[in-house]
Every structure is written in structure tokens, then in C-alpha cells.
Write an enzyme that holds these catalytic residues in place. Structure first.
Site, PDB file in Angstrom:
ATOM      1  CG  ASP A 181      47.481   0.602 -22.863  1.00 17.27           C
ATOM      2  OD1 ASP A 181      48.201   1.599 -22.969  1.00 17.27           O
ATOM      3  OD2 ASP A 181      46.238   0.643 -22.941  1.00 17.27           O
ATOM      4  CE1 TYR A 315      43.415   5.486 -20.957  1.00 19.22           C
ATOM      5  CE2 TYR A 315      41.793   4.408 -22.351  1.00 19.22           C
ATOM      6  CZ  TYR A 315      43.109   4.650 -22.010  1.00 19.22           C
ATOM      7  OH  TYR A 315      44.117   4.053 -22.732  1.00 19.22           O
ATOM      8  CG  HIS A 374      52.661   1.370 -24.818  1.00 16.00           C
ATOM      9  ND1 HIS A 374      52.601   1.500 -23.447  1.00 16.00           N
ATOM     10  CD2 HIS A 374      51.376   1.229 -25.242  1.00 16.00           C
ATOM     11  CE1 HIS A 374      51.341   1.456 -23.062  1.00 16.00           C
ATOM     12  NE2 HIS A 374      50.580   1.290 -24.123  1.00 16.00           N
TER      13      HIS A 374
END
Length: 398
Positions: A181, A315, A374
């Protein structure tokens, strides 16, 4: 905070009133009406969140997680003005290879706790002594028990540079790095910076695929399936990514004010993980180590540290860094160290070997395993540890 290079022990001691306030806030939740569909296409389902909230406020015990964390060697040190929290577990095997592992969003060091034993003490988990690692698990800046950056510029590249400083500060002249991630992006940046002493990297998310998805092979059925899953994510699973990369401050107000709002936001990440987590609460069927307690441990950590907004800012930072580089016609340097990659079947896009070789021409290890998603280290720690051992085994004598 100025860098002082001191390494200070860290211990968690949550006030009782903080936990009482959390339970009150959960009890005071204003609930939306039930979704009008039978799947997650409108978002996190009401039944899932209500059962999570019930368990969180009536059965869950944060003190058990706190005790588990406090049983581990935890420290803080200041790097580039930010106080960095990290777990540092040295193997009893003195010739162990130092490994720095980086978590992601909406994860934390909690998602990596299950691999500490298999990686540092492999002989107790089906491995050999020569597979041992000295393990460093930092909390990303703005996440968990690390401090929040107070200036702009903390994208993956800066975090990668901070990790190189951390490993140097810990006295590790030779080491390897792993991440998934956000951690995959940071680890990728470490490989491109290739700081002195970094022997190689391993990642389990092909983060670089997003920027070059139209250039990736799409001839075989596996490649076309990967394209379909990546395109689906970009059109139907991209909501949290878009909000956090454009307006992290806006979503932060909700994430710091409502624990149930925080939980729902964190669950709405990817389809495979969501349904596994939902089954853990609604049906009582955990997927590997994705248990009710471990899921709520991770959410509670975000709540207690108040990092809903600060964690989302990565982000925003990374999106702007990529846009600026693209506008300037800059391309990232190639990864110049050996790269290992493992594809887990439940990953958002389960990358085939051809994709990994496109992103990483220096690929030296690739494998596809038969279970895990994930949150691979969290869900399947034994499988994950086996992959990390295999990927780094050839580098131990380099």
C-alpha cells in the site's frame, strides 16, 4: 522539532476517560438509513458498521492491544523535524538481516504485528535460523504514534529518505526494505534513491501500475483480468483515494469527530478486504488474522491518535509531487537494487509477472501465492513471511 538523534523508549498509557469518551461517542452515533442495494456498491453496509459499533462499545478491550504493543521494544526519534515512532525487534540470531517494513493506509503497525515472530524467530515458525531478520517497523509520519509533519513536502520520497536515516541511526550499514500500500510507494522510492547500504526491496502492491496502466501488457487472460480490476478500481473504488488526494482536510473533520464515521471510512478501501472484514463482524468468520479484535485495534489506534486528517495528507502530497514531476517532464530514476514481488490473489489488482517486470526491470524474485489480499501481512502472516524470506535469501551474502 530539531533533530537530536536520540532514541527514546516509548510506552503507551491511554487515560480511562479517553476510552469512556470513545464509547459515549459510539453510543451517540446518528445512523443513516439502510443502503438500497444488496452489495457494497453504495458504500459500507449499515449492518456491518452497526455490528462493528456494537462490538467496539460493548465487548472490545483496547487494553489488550495496548499490552501487546507495550510488550514490544518501541522507540521514538526525531528525523527532519518529525518525531518518528517505531518498533525495533532484534532477532536472537545475531547474523540476522536488518529489515525495515512500512505499513500503509488505512493500516498501521498493527497490521504487521503477526509477522514479527515468523521474521525474527523463523526456527519457531517453520523456517531456518539463516532466514532471520532484525525488524524495524516505523509508523509513517502523520500516522499512529509518529508526529505530524508541520510543513509541506512529506511525500514518499521524503519518507524514504527518512527511513534511510533511521536505519543508519540504528547502526545498520546493510539492510533490506519491504512495503505494501503506501508502504509499497515508500519502499519503491527507497529503491529508486538506492541509499548506501540498501541491498534490495520487496513489495506486494504494484503501485507504479496506476501511472502507466495503458502501457502495461494486456494480451493474456491474466493480464486482461488485471487491467479490468485496475480499471474498476479507478472508476468504482477510487472514492477515498480521490477525496484524500484532493481534500484531506475536509474529510479530516469527520474522521476526528465521529469514531463510527472513521471506522466506515477505513473499511471502504477495497472490495476483497471489505467483504472479508464484513464477514468477520456479521458472520463471525475472520479471514486469517483479519479478526474482529485486530480490525478494531487498528481503527482505535487511528481514533486515539487523532490521525484521520494527517494520515490522509500523504495522498495529497504524493499526488502533487507526481503532477509537478509530470509537468516538468521528469521521470523517476530506475530502481537500481534487486526487487522482489509477490502477487496475492485478493489484491486490488493482482499483478502478473509481465507487469512486475515492466515496472521493475531489476526484478529478481516473483511469485504468485494462493491466498491473501491487500493486507497480506495482516491477513496471512505465515505466507507473507515465507515470501519475504524467499525474496531476500539471495541477498544475504551480497
Amino acid at each position: 522539532m530539531p533533530d537530536d538523534k536520540d532514541i527514546r523508549p516509548f510506552r503507551l498509557d491511554t487515560p480511562d476517560e479517553t476510552l469512556a469518551d470513545l464509547r459515549r461517542r459510539i453510543a451517540d452515533t446518528r445512523w443513516p438509513t439502510r443502503e438500497l442495494v444488496s452489495d457494497r456498491s453504495q458504500g459500507v453496509q449499515l449492518a456491518t458498521v452497526q455490528e462493528l459499533a456494537r462490538y467496539w462499545s460493548t465487548e472490545y478491550d483496547w487494553r489488550a492491544c495496548e499490552t501487546k504493543l507495550n510488550a514490544l521494544p518501541q522507540y521514538t526519534t526525531v528525523i527532519d523535524g518529525v518525531e518518528i515512532h517505531f518498533i525495533h525487534v532484534r532477532s536472537r540470531h545475531e547474523d540476522a538481516l536488518p529489515l525495515i517494513m512500512t505499513h500503509g493506509w488505512p493500516g498501521s503497525v498493527v497490521e504487521l504485528l503477526g509477522v514479527i515472530g515468523p521474521l525474527t524467530d523463523p526456527t519457531a515458525h517453520g523456517g531456518a535460523s539463516e532466514d532471520a531478520f532484525h525488524l524495524v517497523l516505523p509508523s509513517l509520519p502523520g500516522y499512529g504514534f509518529s508526529g505530524e509533519p508541520t510543513e509541506l513536502g512529506w511525500d514518499s520520497r521524503r519518507m524514504a529518505g527518512a527511513w534511510a536515516k533511521l536505519m543508519d541511526r540504528l547502526g545498520y550499514p546493510r539492510y533490506v526494505a519491504q512495503g505494501g500500500d503506501v508502504g509499497a510507494s515508500v519502499t519503491d522510492a527507497m529503491g529508486r534513491q538506492a541509499p548506501e547500504g540498501l541491498l534490495g526491496i520487496h513489495v506486494n502492491l504494484l503501485a507504479g501500475a496506476i501511472g502507466i496502466k495503458d502501457q502495461l501488457p494486456a494480451e493474456s487472460e491474466q493480464e486482461r483480468t488485471a487491467h479490468d480490476r485496475l480499471n474498476t478500481f479507478m472508476t468504482d473504488g477510487f472514492g477515498y483515494f480521490l477525496e484524500q488526494s484532493t481534500r484531506p482536510q475536509t474529510i479530516g473533520y469527520s474522521l476526528l469527530d465521529s469514531p463510527v464515521g472513521l471506522a466506515a471510512w477505513m473499511l471502504d478501501h477495497d472490495t476483497d478486504s471489505y467483504y472479508k472484514i464484513s464477514r468477520a463482524f456479521v458472520d463471525g468468520e475472520p479471514a486469517g488474522n483479519l479478526t474482529r479484535d485486530s480490525i478494531v485495534d487498528n481503527i482505535t489506534l487511528y481514533w486515539l491518535t487523532g490521525t484521520g486528517a494527517s494520515s490522509a495528507r500523504w495522498y495529497w502530497e504524493s499526488g502533487r509531487a507526481r503532477a509537478a514531476a509530470s509537468a516538468a517532464g521528469q521521470t523517476p530514476p530506475p530502481v537500481s537494487v534487486p526487487v522482489g514481488f509477490t502477487t496475492f490473489p485478493g489484491e486490488i489488482w493482482a499483478a502478473p509477472r509481465s507487469w512486475a517486470e515492466t515496472v521493475y526491470p531489476s526484478l529478481t524474485y516473483f511469485n504468485e501465492v494462493d491466498k491473501g489480499g491487500h493486507f497480506a501481512a495482516w491477513e496471512e502472516p505465515e505466507v507473507f513471511a515465507t515470501e519475504v524470506r524467499a525474496a531476500f535469501r539471495p541477498l544475504r551474502t551480497s
